[in-house]
Design a protein around this motif. Structure first.
Motif, mmCIF file in Angstrom:
data_model
loop_
_atom_site.group_PDB
_atom_site.id
_atom_site.type_symbol
_atom_site.label_atom_id
_atom_site.label_comp_id
_atom_site.label_asym_id
_atom_site.label_seq_id
_atom_site.Cartn_x
_atom_site.Cartn_y
_atom_site.Cartn_z
ATOM 1 N N LEU A 83 0.817 -1.206 0.000
ATOM 2 C CA LEU A 83 0.000 0.000 0.000
ATOM 3 C C LEU A 83 0.860 1.270 0.000
ATOM 4 C CD1 LEU A 83 -2.953 -0.936 2.401
ATOM 5 C CD2 LEU A 83 -2.882 -0.940 -0.110
ATOM 6 N N THR A 84 2.020 1.190 0.647
ATOM 7 C CA THR A 84 2.952 2.338 0.620
ATOM 8 C C THR A 84 3.413 2.594 -0.804
ATOM 9 O OG1 THR A 84 3.720 1.917 2.890
ATOM 10 C CG2 THR A 84 5.144 3.224 1.469
ATOM 11 N N ASP A 85 3.817 1.534 -1.508
ATOM 12 C CA ASP A 85 4.252 1.688 -2.907
ATOM 13 C C ASP A 85 3.119 2.224 -3.770
ATOM 14 O OD1 ASP A 85 6.732 0.720 -2.230
ATOM 15 O OD2 ASP A 85 6.335 -1.339 -2.902
ATOM 16 N N THR A 86 1.914 1.722 -3.535
ATOM 17 C CA THR A 86 0.765 2.174 -4.322
ATOM 18 C C THR A 86 0.449 3.638 -4.038
ATOM 19 O OG1 THR A 86 -0.157 -0.070 -4.294
ATOM 20 C CG2 THR A 86 -1.658 1.735 -4.848
ATOM 21 N N LEU A 87 0.480 4.018 -2.760
ATOM 22 C CA LEU A 87 0.216 5.419 -2.407
ATOM 23 C C LEU A 87 1.240 6.347 -3.068
ATOM 24 C CD1 LEU A 87 -1.251 7.609 -0.811
ATOM 25 C CD2 LEU A 87 0.199 7.040 1.174
ATOM 26 N N ARG A 88 2.507 5.971 -3.002
ATOM 27 C CA ARG A 88 3.559 6.808 -3.615
ATOM 28 C C ARG A 88 3.300 6.953 -5.113
ATOM 29 N NH1 ARG A 88 7.921 5.971 -6.647
ATOM 30 N NH2 ARG A 88 9.718 7.393 -6.433
ATOM 31 N N SER A 89 3.066 5.847 -5.824
ATOM 32 C CA SER A 89 2.863 5.901 -7.269
ATOM 33 C C SER A 89 1.584 6.659 -7.610
ATOM 34 C CB SER A 89 2.807 4.477 -7.832
ATOM 35 O OG SER A 89 2.702 4.497 -9.233
ATOM 36 N N TRP A 90 0.548 6.450 -6.819
ATOM 37 C CA TRP A 90 -0.723 7.137 -7.061
ATOM 38 C C TRP A 90 -0.556 8.659 -6.939
ATOM 39 C CZ3 TRP A 90 -4.120 9.967 -3.868
ATOM 40 C CH2 TRP A 90 -5.401 10.158 -4.373
ATOM 41 N N LEU A 91 0.231 9.093 -5.955
ATOM 42 C CA LEU A 91 0.478 10.521 -5.768
ATOM 43 C C LEU A 91 1.293 11.098 -6.932
ATOM 44 C CD1 LEU A 91 1.366 10.498 -1.959
ATOM 45 C CD2 LEU A 91 -0.647 11.591 -2.991
ATOM 46 N N LEU A 92 2.364 10.393 -7.305
ATOM 47 C CA LEU A 92 3.262 10.906 -8.338
ATOM 48 C C LEU A 92 2.608 10.908 -9.714
ATOM 49 C CD1 LEU A 92 6.682 9.353 -7.236
ATOM 50 C CD2 LEU A 92 5.795 11.647 -6.787
ATOM 51 N N HIS A 93 1.673 9.984 -9.945
ATOM 52 C CA HIS A 93 0.988 9.902 -11.244
ATOM 53 C C HIS A 93 -0.390 10.564 -11.204
ATOM 54 C CE1 HIS A 93 4.000 7.454 -13.236
ATOM 55 N NE2 HIS A 93 4.028 6.631 -12.190
ATOM 56 N N LEU B 141 -7.066 11.676 1.509
ATOM 57 C CA LEU B 141 -6.468 11.480 0.185
ATOM 58 C C LEU B 141 -6.863 12.601 -0.777
ATOM 59 C CD1 LEU B 141 -6.683 7.629 -0.489
ATOM 60 C CD2 LEU B 141 -4.721 8.987 0.225
ATOM 61 N N ASP B 142 -7.903 13.343 -0.438
ATOM 62 C CA ASP B 142 -8.334 14.462 -1.276
ATOM 63 C C ASP B 142 -7.965 15.817 -0.658
ATOM 64 O OD1 ASP B 142 -9.580 12.769 -3.188
ATOM 65 O OD2 ASP B 142 -11.238 12.489 -1.754
ATOM 66 N N ASP B 143 -7.248 15.789 0.475
ATOM 67 C CA ASP B 143 -6.850 17.017 1.154
ATOM 68 C C ASP B 143 -5.503 17.488 0.574
ATOM 69 O OD1 ASP B 143 -6.093 19.053 2.801
ATOM 70 O OD2 ASP B 143 -6.156 17.882 4.662
ATOM 71 N N PRO B 144 -5.452 18.675 -0.055
ATOM 72 C CA PRO B 144 -4.194 19.146 -0.660
ATOM 73 C C PRO B 144 -3.032 19.170 0.324
ATOM 74 C CG PRO B 144 -6.021 20.519 -1.361
ATOM 75 C CD PRO B 144 -6.551 19.611 -0.280
ATOM 76 N N ALA B 145 -3.275 19.533 1.582
ATOM 77 C CA ALA B 145 -2.199 19.579 2.565
ATOM 78 C C ALA B 145 -1.619 18.193 2.789
ATOM 79 C CB ALA B 145 -2.687 20.178 3.871
ATOM 80 N N PHE B 146 -2.511 17.168 2.917
ATOM 81 C CA PHE B 146 -2.007 15.806 3.116
ATOM 82 C C PHE B 146 -1.294 15.298 1.879
ATOM 83 C CE2 PHE B 146 -2.504 11.220 2.569
ATOM 84 C CZ PHE B 146 -1.864 10.760 3.707
ATOM 85 N N VAL B 147 -1.848 15.604 0.690
ATOM 86 C CA VAL B 147 -1.220 15.167 -0.557
ATOM 87 C C VAL B 147 0.217 15.734 -0.665
ATOM 88 C CG1 VAL B 147 -1.300 15.402 -3.065
ATOM 89 C CG2 VAL B 147 -3.380 14.818 -1.784
ATOM 90 N N LEU B 148 0.389 17.012 -0.260
ATOM 91 C CA LEU B 148 1.713 17.610 -0.303
ATOM 92 C C LEU B 148 2.654 16.904 0.673
ATOM 93 C CD1 LEU B 148 3.747 19.807 -1.112
ATOM 94 C CD2 LEU B 148 2.743 21.270 0.649
ATOM 95 N N GLU B 149 2.197 16.676 1.916
ATOM 96 C CA GLU B 149 3.025 16.028 2.906
ATOM 97 C C GLU B 149 3.411 14.618 2.474
ATOM 98 O OE1 GLU B 149 1.057 16.128 6.654
ATOM 99 O OE2 GLU B 149 1.643 18.216 7.069
ATOM 100 N N ALA B 150 2.431 13.870 1.946
ATOM 101 C CA ALA B 150 2.689 12.498 1.533
ATOM 102 C C ALA B 150 3.650 12.448 0.348
ATOM 103 C CB ALA B 150 1.372 11.790 1.175
ATOM 104 N N THR B 151 3.495 13.399 -0.565
ATOM 105 C CA THR B 151 4.394 13.447 -1.733
ATOM 106 C C THR B 151 5.832 13.707 -1.289
ATOM 107 O OG1 THR B 151 2.602 14.257 -3.136
ATOM 108 C CG2 THR B 151 4.845 14.580 -3.931
ATOM 109 N N LEU B 152 6.013 14.661 -0.375
ATOM 110 C CA LEU B 152 7.354 14.965 0.120
ATOM 111 C C LEU B 152 7.931 13.787 0.908
ATOM 112 C CD1 LEU B 152 6.860 18.655 1.314
ATOM 113 C CD2 LEU B 152 8.146 17.859 -0.677
ATOM 114 N N ALA B 153 7.078 13.135 1.698
ATOM 115 C CA ALA B 153 7.553 12.049 2.547
ATOM 116 C C ALA B 153 7.948 10.826 1.733
ATOM 117 C CB ALA B 153 6.468 11.680 3.552
ATOM 118 N N LEU B 154 7.221 10.555 0.636
ATOM 119 C CA LEU B 154 7.431 9.302 -0.091
ATOM 120 C C LEU B 154 8.221 9.475 -1.400
ATOM 121 C CD1 LEU B 154 3.837 7.793 0.356
ATOM 122 C CD2 LEU B 154 5.901 7.377 1.738
ATOM 123 N N ALA B 155 8.501 10.731 -1.787
ATOM 124 C CA ALA B 155 9.171 10.966 -3.084
ATOM 125 C C ALA B 155 10.569 10.379 -3.072
ATOM 126 C CB ALA B 155 9.234 12.469 -3.350
#
Length: 388
Positions: A331-341, A374-388
């Motif tokens: 799920l971590t890999d999926t979340l990272r790819s889902w965010l980046l794509h 998953l639809d919150d821009p603040a969380f999306v930004l944090e998750a993108t930075l954390a998993l990039a």
């Protein structure tokens, strides 16, 4: 050190000949100076300035010393004043920026002119053939000794001034890297006679590649020699002048081809410390070959505070902590790819080598865990930075 030669030739000029030569000493000196200024380009226009007077005095001193030497009758004549004068002339010419080649050319022209005039005067005064031959031999031995003393003075001055300037350049580099106040840095640049460029670019590279790099870089490049905090073992720092333009940066990168240099950003010259700090951070990424830090800005941002990034990652992934490790990893890999794509299911499936339906299922699991975040821009930004 003031080199000398042992001149064994004894002329013993007749007093009448010596007096005739001495009476024309100033005239001979003036013609020698004029010939030097006319024939040696480095001395063009020097006659009317202070340097013309210095040259004229040096020539007169040399000729006077020579006549004293030529009239001796076997005892060693003192010539220290002329040798000292020649030595100091060499130092002065180095300070004036003239090369040793120009100095030696002046000696050749001055010797030729002086010999011609003195030989004419000596013949008019009745010098015999044997004395004239010895006179010529002594002239050129004497000129050799004077020119050697001048070369020694020129060399000593360059070495001395070079050491002083090098120390001043090192102080300037230390002030730049130490974030010293602008007035302190500007004063250091003036002491070092270093013309500030439009911009400076920090470069870090292996010590073994410094000499090669410097041959291709701007000659006004600064090389800090003191211990530079944060510099990797076996590496050196350079501060390369430039305009800060894209063209200048491309030229710098071309000049460093074949090295393992890390090139920092181009900054206004007084802000060189900022360029140096970023270069060190980029070097810490462990990249190979020639590295342009401008190509790795995202990696630099993400690595700026590794502890904070680790804390952010732990917080983003906290909702997955109660799942089985294998499920949490998928799920971590999926979340990272889902965010980046940006949620493009086919792109996620292609990257993870799974079916699109599998991606749909995993995203569904993520929504169960994270909910509306998953639809919150603040969380999306944090998750993108954390998993990039």
């Amino acid at each position: 050190m003031r080199p000398g030669t042992q001149m064994q030739t004894i002329v013993g000029l007749d007093p009448t000949v010596a007096d005739a030569l001495r009476s024309r000493l100033a005239e001979v000196a003036d013609r020698a100076v004029l010939a030097i200024i006319d024939e040696v380009p480095s001395y063009a226009g020097a006659l009317t300035g202070r340097m013309g007077e210095v040259i004229r005095n040096a020539v007169q001193l040399a000729l006077g010393g020579f006549l004293t030497l030529a009239t001796r009758q076997g005892a060693e004549a003192p010539r220290a004043p002329a040798i000292e004068g020649a030595y100091q002339l060499g130092r002065g010419e180095a300070r004036s920026g003239r090369t040793v080649e120009a100095l030696l050319a002046a000696y050749r022209v001055g010797a030729r002119t002086s010999w011609r005039d003195m030989a004419d005067a000596a013949v008019e005064a009745g010098i015999d053939a044997g004395q004239l031959a010895r006179f010529a031999e002594l002239v050129f031995a004497y000129i050799d000794e004077l020119s050697a003393a001048s070369v020694a003075g020129h060399t000593d001055e360059l070495e001395s001034s070079g050491r002083i300037r090098q120390r001043n350049l090192e102080r300037l580099a230390r002030a730049l890297l130490g974030d010293a106040p602008p007035d302190v840095v500007t004063a250091a640049a003036e002491r070092a006679e270093w013309e500030p460029p439009g911009a400076l670019t920090a470069v870090v590279l292996p010590e073994s590649q410094v000499s090669h790099a410097l041959t291709a870089l701007d000659p006004h490049t600064l090389q800090p020699t003191d211990d530079v905090p944060g510099l990797p073992e076996g590496h050196a720092s350079l501060l390369v002048p430039g305009t800060g333009s894209a063209t200048a940066r491309r030229a710098l990168l071309r000049a460093l081809q074949g090295t393992d240099a890390v090139v920092g950003p181009s900054t206004p010259w007084l802000e060189a410390a900022a360029s140096h700090r970023r270069t060190l951070r980029c070097a810490a990424l462990g990249l190979e070959g020639l590295v342009d830090s401008d190509d790795h800005l995202a990696a630099l941002v993400l690595s700026a505070d590794p502890e904070a990034r680790a804390d952010l990652r732990a917080r983003v992934l906290a909702p997955l902590a109660d799942l089985r490790p294998s499920t949490a990893e998928k799920l971590t890999d999926t979340l990272r790819s889902w965010l980046l794509h940006h949620g493009r299911r086919d792109a996620v499936a292609e990257e993870l080598f799974v079916h699109a339906q599998t991606v749909r299922y995993r995203v569904g699991q993520l929504r169960e865990v994270y909910g509306d975040r998953l639809d919150d821009p603040a969380f999306v930004l944090e998750a993108t930075l954390a998993l990039a």
